[in-house]
Design an enzyme around this catalytic site. Structure first.
Site, short mmCIF file in Angstrom:
data_model
loop_
_atom_site.label_atom_id
_atom_site.label_comp_id
_atom_site.label_asym_id
_atom_site.label_seq_id
_atom_site.Cartn_x
_atom_site.Cartn_y
_atom_site.Cartn_z
N LYS A 105 0.94 -1.16 -0.41
CA LYS A 105 0.28 0.05 0.26
C LYS A 105 0.59 0.97 -0.39
O LYS A 105 0.34 2.20 0.57
CB LYS A 105 -1.40 0.17 1.27
CG LYS A 105 -2.24 -1.09 1.17
CD LYS A 105 -3.09 -0.42 2.35
CE LYS A 105 -3.43 -2.18 1.93
NZ LYS A 105 -3.51 -3.30 2.98
O1 LIG Z 1 -9.45 -2.55 1.19
C1 LIG Z 1 -8.40 -3.99 1.86
C2 LIG Z 1 -7.16 -4.19 2.00
C3 LIG Z 1 -6.38 -4.81 2.19
N1 LIG Z 1 -6.50 -5.51 3.32
C4 LIG Z 1 -5.74 -6.44 3.61
O2 LIG Z 1 -6.27 -7.51 2.85
C5 LIG Z 1 -5.74 -9.18 4.62
C6 LIG Z 1 -7.28 -9.51 5.06
O3 LIG Z 1 -6.98 -10.29 5.76
P1 LIG Z 1 -7.98 -10.74 6.41
O4 LIG Z 1 -7.56 -11.96 7.58
O5 LIG Z 1 -7.99 -11.97 5.67
O6 LIG Z 1 -8.70 -9.60 6.39
C7 LIG Z 1 -5.04 -7.93 5.36
O7 LIG Z 1 -3.63 -7.94 4.59
C8 LIG Z 1 -5.19 -6.32 5.06
O8 LIG Z 1 -4.50 -5.62 5.23
C9 LIG Z 1 -7.80 -5.77 3.43
O9 LIG Z 1 -8.66 -6.19 4.50
N2 LIG Z 1 -8.97 -4.46 3.34
#
Ligand SMILES: O=c1ccn([C@@H]2O[C@H](COP(=O)(O)O)[C@@H](O)[C@H]2O)c(=O)[nH]1
Length: 305
Positions: A105
């Site tokens: 990001k």
């Molecule tokens: O909009 C967003 C962008 C990035 N993320 C990232 O994805 C994973 C989600 O983790 P989970 O454990 O499956 O919830 C995490 O690395 C976030 O930083 C997001 O969730 N939403």
């Protein structure tokens, strides 16, 4: 890279990436203990524990999935040893044939974005040598600074055949505070979606652009609109599982042929061993629990395609 990603998704019939987002508390005690015996209760010890944890999960799932999405923050929290574990994870995944989406990001003024792009997707010139830093295949990029913050990433992608996923509509509860604000009567995320489509126009693989988008599974109706606005953009969809997104919510992100989106799950997969559903595996077999969780996720997504 986008063609490689699409081809692997097609081959495996699995539009899924595993989020390698290791908090130390997700790592079973026996793995932590071993790492601490070797390196002490230090940042090196923590980084070794998450690396060993990742490695076992990658070994157990790499035949099922096209790629992984390591979240840089989870490694940065362990300082320099953490970032070394990030790079080691990227290299290991690539050696297993997986595509790696660095969830970094980043995005800044042009000159700084150029350094981010070189460090994560490209290379730096050191004297007579051109050297690669973290060498992910894709990176997530923050568009808040506008086109000149994105352009250096596009340039590096062109030169190195890499790809980016631009944050368009994020999955978190307060994403609407800014992203849903109306500009000339239209929500900001739609305008960003249009920019993603135009940034990617001249930059296409066989079917899809090297410029993709991040849209959260938690906002399926917005996903439906954005799918139309960015026909050539692959959509990276976080928010499935731990954040409440369901298979049904994922439908609007995909095209009729089942392509166009790739869904991430991090905690749902790497913490499966802690979930009651997979408790039969126990902490010793945490990687097998992750494998089963991946199989279940793939089955769940196939059921809506
Ligand atoms: O909009 C967003 C962008 C990035 N993320 C990232 O994805 C994973 C989600 O983790 P989970 O454990 O499956 O919830 C995490 O690395 C976030 O930083 C997001 O969730 N939403």
């Amino acid at each position: 890279m986008i063609d490689r990603l699409v081809n692997r998704i097609k081959k495996l019939q699995a539009p899924v990436v595993v989020g390698l987002d290791p908090m130390l508390s997700y790592v079973p005690e026996q793995v932590q203990k071993k790492a601490f015996q070797e390196y002490g209760e230090t940042l090196e010890g923590a980084a070794e524990a998450v690396w060993q944890f990742n490695k076992a999960i990658v070994d157990a799932t790499c035949d099922l999935i096209p790629g992984v999405k390591p979240q840089a923050a989870m490694y940065e929290q362990f300082g320099v040893p953490g970032m070394a574990a990030f790079e080691k994870t990227v290299s290991y995944c690539q050696s297993k044939g997986l595509l790696v989406i660095g969830d970094i990001k980043r995005g800044d003024i042009g000159s700084t974005s150029a350094a981010y792009a070189a460090g994560h997707l490209g290379s730096v010139q050191v004297g007579s040598r051109s050297l690669e830093g973290f060498h992910e295949d894709f990176a997530t990029v923050n568009p808040y600074l506008g086109s000149d913050g994105i352009e250096p990433f596009l340039q590096v992608c062109r030169e190195h055949k890499k790809g980016i996923f631009v944050l368009v509509k994020t999955s978190n509860p307060s994403s609407g505070e800014f992203q849903d604000q109306l500009v000339d009567g239209r929500p900001l995320y739609e305008l960003v979606g249009e920019k993603v489509a135009s940034w990617g126009e001249s930059f296409c693989g066989e079917e899809y652009s090297y410029v993709g988008a991040v849209v959260g599974a938690t906002y399926p109706e917005m996903g439906r609109v954005l799918r139309k606005i960015m026909p050539k953009a692959y959509i990276l969809v976080p928010g499935y599982g731990a954040q409440g997104g369901t298979a049904e919510d994922l439908k609007p992100f995909f095209n009729k042929d089942g392509l166009g989106a790739v869904v991430n799950s991090s905690r749902g997969i790497i913490c499966a061993w802690k979930n009651e559903k997979y408790q039969k595996f126990g902490p010793e077999n945490y990687a097998d629990a992750s494998r089963q969780a991946v199989l279940d996720m793939i089955g769940d997504i196939r059921s809506i395609l």
